[in-house]
Design an enzyme around this catalytic site. Structure first.
Site, mmCIF file in Angstrom:
data_model
loop_
_atom_site.group_PDB
_atom_site.id
_atom_site.type_symbol
_atom_site.label_atom_id
_atom_site.label_comp_id
_atom_site.label_asym_id
_atom_site.label_seq_id
_atom_site.Cartn_x
_atom_site.Cartn_y
_atom_site.Cartn_z
ATOM 1 N N ASP A 1 -10.832 2.408 3.974
ATOM 2 C CA ASP A 1 -11.033 0.957 3.855
ATOM 3 C C ASP A 1 -12.520 0.626 3.701
ATOM 4 O O ASP A 1 -12.882 -0.486 3.336
ATOM 5 C CB ASP A 1 -10.509 0.246 5.116
ATOM 6 C CG ASP A 1 -9.233 -0.535 4.854
ATOM 7 O OD1 ASP A 1 -8.917 -0.769 3.671
ATOM 8 O OD2 ASP A 1 -8.558 -0.899 5.833
ATOM 9 N N GLN B 1 -4.433 -1.804 9.712
ATOM 10 C CA GLN B 1 -4.328 -3.112 9.077
ATOM 11 C C GLN B 1 -4.870 -4.207 10.003
ATOM 12 O O GLN B 1 -4.450 -4.315 11.159
ATOM 13 C CB GLN B 1 -2.863 -3.385 8.695
ATOM 14 C CG GLN B 1 -2.656 -4.667 7.918
ATOM 15 C CD GLN B 1 -3.304 -4.656 6.527
ATOM 16 O OE1 GLN B 1 -3.246 -3.668 5.817
ATOM 17 N NE2 GLN B 1 -3.934 -5.757 6.164
ATOM 18 N N LYS C 1 0.840 -1.210 0.000
ATOM 19 C CA LYS C 1 0.000 0.000 0.000
ATOM 20 C C LYS C 1 0.876 1.262 0.000
ATOM 21 O O LYS C 1 0.623 2.205 -0.739
ATOM 22 C CB LYS C 1 -0.940 -0.017 1.219
ATOM 23 C CG LYS C 1 -2.033 -1.075 1.072
ATOM 24 C CD LYS C 1 -2.764 -1.370 2.372
ATOM 25 C CE LYS C 1 -3.691 -2.573 2.173
ATOM 26 N NZ LYS C 1 -4.386 -2.995 3.385
#
Ligand code: NAD
Length: 294
Positions: free
Chosen positions: A119, A96, A52
């Site tokens: 997200d 994460q 990412k």
């Protein structure tokens, strides 16, 4: 049979994003800034977060990685989330997953300001998505619909069978493909571990989305001739012929299924790369205040 090339597509999208960044810079506007929070040493998580951050660099986004050891407390993580919520330079951020067991993931997700939730895991974004309102879409389903759109795959009136009902893949993609408009207007069947005749359900599908987490689970004779197959699975299996001793496979038995399909995503090189790219698309939207103007 056409391979749905996630690598090519994500490179194209990244070029478009890089051009947008150039334009923002020329006009003296703010450059998108993504922050990622990584707790602990989970090997797969480290790979995902690095990819990412690297993708941000490729398109000219600013990125910040915040790392803490596995014994970081829930309060410490909440404090990081709060500071990112309040940092005006950070447009969007991700924490994460999975988090170490002593940290409540739901609590962390709820603490993220939904306007920075690139997200798309916060219930505000999930609810808005379900109602067809502007929302940050969860990255993997967003990557899949973008793939269908860019390959001009017809979806209206098609029967789509989704296998797996997770909150991050199966359930949201079933919502997106049943919504009004393109890509959508599908008749969707959402199947899972308690579905009684899974093979029978998949055999009726014009579009199959497999998000189970079991290597090569979808067999060749489960798939109708001419179906579109989207394989979300990323599973590492042993392979003595490889130097590493392992290789990645999807949730679909590619060798058996591919000859029957009109389109199929490879693993690797399919949905995974689109997921990271979708995160970048969300970050640009966050920077431009496209979803939440105020
Ligand atoms: P999950 O474990 O949260 O959910 C799996 C789902 O599969 C569950 O809903 C369960 O009901 C269903 N399932 C399990 N066994 C089944 C069976 N025997 N028959 C039918 N259904 C069954 O998984 P997830 O987070 O949705 O991930 C699924 C896969 O996709 C994993 O391989 C994961 O690594 C991969 N993944 C890939 C990406 C990407 O970017 N490509 C993103 C997220 C997840």
């Amino acid at each position: 049979m056409t391979l749905l090339d996630g690598k090519l597509l994500s490179e194209n999208i990244k070029s478009e994003l890089a051009a947008e960044v150039d334009l923002l810079r020329e006009r003296g506007n703010k450059i998108p800034h993504l922050a990622a929070v990584l707790i602990g040493e989970n090997a797969a998580s480290q790979v995902y977060v690095q990819s990412k951050i690297r993708s941000c660099e490729q398109v000219g986004f600013k990125s910040t990685l915040i790392r803490r050891p596995a014994d970081a407390t829930e309060a410490e993580v909440l404090e990081i989330v709060q500071s990112l919520n309040e940092d005006p330079d950070v447009d969007g951020f991700i924490v994460q997953l999975p988090l170490p067991k002593h940290i409540n993931e739901e609590k962390i997700t709820l603490a993220i300001d939904h306007r920075k939730d690139v997200d798309g895991f916060h219930p505000v974004n999930f609810g808005r998505m379900a109602q067809g309102l502007p929302a940050f879409l969860p990255a993997t389903p967003y990557g899949i619909v973008e793939m269908l759109r860019r390959y001009n795959i017809e979806t209206a009136g098609k029967h789509c069978v989704v296998v797996g009902r997770s909150n991050i893949v199966g359930t949201p993609i079933s919502i997106l493909l049943s919504r009004k408009g393109y890509p959508g207007d599908c008749t969707v069947t959402l199947t899972h571990s308690r579905t009684s005749d899974l093979a029978g359900e998949v055999r009726r599908a014009d579009i199959v989305v497999a998000a189970i987490g079991i290597p090569e689970f979808i067999k060749g004779d489960w798939v109708k001739e001419g179906a579109v197959v989207i394989d979300v699975g990323i599973n590492r299996i042993e392979d003595a012929s490889r130097k590493s001793g392992t290789r990645l496979v999807g949730d679909v038995d590619f060798e058996a299924v591919a000859p029957r399909c009109s389109h199929i995503t490879p693993v690797p090189g399919g949905v995974g790369l689109m997921t990271v790219t979708a995160l970048l698309m969300n970050t640009l939207k966050a920077c431009k205040r496209e979803i939440y103007p105020n």
